[in-house]
Design a protein around this motif. Structure first.
Motif, PDB file in Angstrom:
ATOM      1  N   ASN A  36      27.172  42.333  25.318  1.00 27.02           N
ATOM      2  CA  ASN A  36      25.803  42.003  25.720  1.00 27.02           C
ATOM      3  C   ASN A  36      24.804  42.154  24.584  1.00 27.02           C
ATOM      4  O   ASN A  36      23.620  42.355  24.822  1.00 27.02           O
ATOM      5  CB  ASN A  36      25.380  42.909  26.892  1.00 27.02           C
ATOM      6  N   PHE A 434      39.455  37.284  30.915  1.00 24.81           N
ATOM      7  CA  PHE A 434      38.281  36.686  30.283  1.00 24.81           C
ATOM      8  C   PHE A 434      37.968  35.296  30.824  1.00 24.81           C
ATOM      9  O   PHE A 434      36.895  34.761  30.563  1.00 24.81           O
ATOM     10  CB  PHE A 434      38.447  36.634  28.760  1.00 24.81           C
ATOM     11  N   LEU A 436      37.406  34.823  33.827  1.00 25.89           N
ATOM     12  CA  LEU A 436      36.443  35.058  34.891  1.00 25.89           C
ATOM     13  C   LEU A 436      34.998  35.061  34.382  1.00 25.89           C
ATOM     14  O   LEU A 436      34.072  34.784  35.122  1.00 25.89           O
ATOM     15  CB  LEU A 436      36.749  36.397  35.576  1.00 25.89           C
ATOM     16  N   ASN A 437      34.825  35.407  33.088  1.00 30.04           N
ATOM     17  CA  ASN A 437      33.476  35.433  32.527  1.00 30.04           C
ATOM     18  C   ASN A 437      33.544  35.041  31.054  1.00 30.04           C
ATOM     19  O   ASN A 437      33.933  35.835  30.211  1.00 30.04           O
ATOM     20  CB  ASN A 437      32.865  36.831  32.675  1.00 30.04           C
ATOM     21  N   LEU A 438      33.151  33.818  30.764  1.00 34.32           N
ATOM     22  CA  LEU A 438      33.175  33.321  29.390  1.00 34.32           C
ATOM     23  C   LEU A 438      31.818  33.417  28.715  1.00 34.32           C
ATOM     24  O   LEU A 438      31.595  32.845  27.667  1.00 34.32           O
ATOM     25  CB  LEU A 438      33.653  31.858  29.374  1.00 34.32           C
ATOM     26  N   GLY A 439      30.882  34.134  29.340  1.00 35.73           N
ATOM     27  CA  GLY A 439      29.512  34.194  28.809  1.00 35.73           C
ATOM     28  C   GLY A 439      29.421  34.846  27.448  1.00 35.73           C
ATOM     29  O   GLY A 439      28.483  34.592  26.698  1.00 35.73           O
TER      30      GLY A 439
END
Length: 445
Positions: A36, A434, A436-439
């Motif tokens: 993040n 990963f 599930l969330n490639l952000g």
């Protein structure tokens, strides 16, 4: 974290192996907070972290922990200088951490070169055959000689710009450098990556290295070249014509095709996996050179995917070698009848290596192919060949090992230990989770 690593380096107690292993595995989880991180990055004294370096840092810690887990049978159980081995792995992890997080050009170059020394010790100290001396010499000569133009270019640019800071030079970089500068700055990274034509050291180093050496080479040390190319392309502006860049991309893709042909006719397990790395990294370099956002995101994702997938395949090759004492694919066959669990693991890693669902490798290859097609529709020919050849050699690899006639000595491979299954699962779970969330890969530039 640095003080913890320095303490563990000088710690020589009874539990040194276990402490170093748990340190690297726990810190790979703790550092997930850097997913993040702000788009502009984070500067702390001489350290600088952004999206690219933080993802590769987590990969480095994760793979370093898995190296110790993979070497438990051949080093720890047989008491083959286990404390010195874990020290070597920890120092290599520290050097790679510093390389990914410094923003001074001279520190950057210094840690880029120093990472070779622990790797050389791993190959020379725990390799399998006498040819490891020649392999170590190959690796050192290739990478050190290619790095000299990089040092000269960095010193010359830093003196002219009056700074050694990457971020300051990024703000001051108003001059356009020509292709002589491009080769001076990027030649070392192309050898480390390795790009086709500069890759001859890689199969030798992989074949003679122990399983941990092969894992760290495939997973992290090849990514030093990819990280350097992405970092320098974001700092410096180059003046190129379209034909030169097109030629470079075609060489990358053609190299991938040629190494895929070598993989199809390969009989050595480790050589086949090593040559497949050249094709994947060439594809990643082509995506970065196109300059599109989707190409950069796909390149970063490809580095993470290839690091986990190739490292897992080397672990599987080592498990087969430990059970049968041979890496020749001619002596293997019918393993699915005796060891279906290992067969399933190898099937999942092979389809991951060829870029098939449900793994994140599929998305990285699609993003890279999109960026190349956007750059020029003529590249679609090379892309189709790469897709076909990638599927061909991975399926041949799996079918040769697990199907066909059963060899009489294959019954020795029917037992699996729990740490072997855990090792394989720890390679594959990130590739699935990963998805599930490639952000974390979006907005790299």
């Amino acid at each position: 974290m640095l003080f913890s690593m320095f303490y563990l380096i000088f710690f020589a107690g009874l539990w040194s192996w276990e402490l170093r292993f748990w340190f690297m595995m726990l810190y790979s989880f703790i550092m997930m907070k850097y997913f993040n991180i702000d788009l502009g990055g984070m500067i702390e004294f001489i350290f600088f972290l952004d999206k690219i370096s933080s993802v590769l840092l987590i990969l480095s810690f994760w793979t370093s922990g898995l190296m110790l887990l993979a070497s438990y049978n051949c080093v720890k159980s047989s008491n083959n200088k286990s404390s010195l081995f874990s020290l070597c792995v920890l120092i290599l992890c520290l050097v790679i951490f510093l390389f990914f997080s410094v923003e001074n050009f001279m520190f950057f170059y210094f840690f880029f070169e120093v990472s070779l020394i622990p790797t050389l010790f791993l190959i020379l100290g725990w390799g399998y055959q006498p040819e490891r001396l020649q392999a170590g010499m190959y690796m050192m000569l290739y990478t050190v000689s290619a790095s000299l133009p990089l040092l000269l270019c960095l010193v010359f640019l830093s003196i002219n710009m009056y700074t050694y800071s990457m971020n300051e030079m990024k703000l001051m970089s108003v001059i356009s450098l020509n292709w002589w500068w491009f080769f001076g700055l990027f030649f070392a990274f192309m050898v480390k990556l390795p790009m086709y034509m500069f890759h001859l050291w890689l199969p030798k180093a992989h074949v003679e290295a122990p399983v941990s050496g092969s894992m760290i080479l495939a997973s992290v040390l090849l990514k030093l070249g990819g990280y350097g190319i992405m970092r320098f392309l974001s700092i410096f502006s180059f003046f190129f014509n379209y034909k030169f860049m097109m030629f470079l991309i075609v060489v990358c893709l053609w190299g991938g095709f040629m190494t895929s042909l070598v993989c199809v006719g390969q009989s050595d397990l480790k050589s086949l996996i090593a040559y497949s790395s050249v094709g994947h990294m060439g594809m990643m370099l082509g995506g970065v050179i196109t300059g599109f956002m989707v190409g950069w995101d796909g390149a970063l994702l490809m580095m993470v995917c290839h690091g986990l997938c190739s490292s897992g395949l080397f672990c599987l090759g080592n498990l087969i070698y430990e059970k049968i004492n041979s890496r020749s694919m001619y002596l293997l066959g019918g393993m699915v009848n005796f060891n279906p669990v290992m067969s399933l693991m190898m099937f999942l890693l092979c389809i991951g290596n060829m870029g098939a669902p449900p793994f994140i490798n599929l998305l990285s290859e699609v993003m890279l192919y999109i960026s190349m097609y956007m750059y020029s529709y003529l590249l679609i020919f090379f892309i189709l060949i790469m897709v076909f050849m990638g599927g061909l050699y991975n399926l041949l690899f799996y079918v040769t090992v697990h199907h066909g006639q059963i060899m009489s000595f294959m019954k020795v491979s029917c037992m699996n230990k729990s740490n072997e299954i855990l090792l394989m699962m720890l390679h594959m779970l990130p590739l699935i989770i990963f998805m599930l969330n490639l952000g974390f890969v979006s907005k790299v530039m």
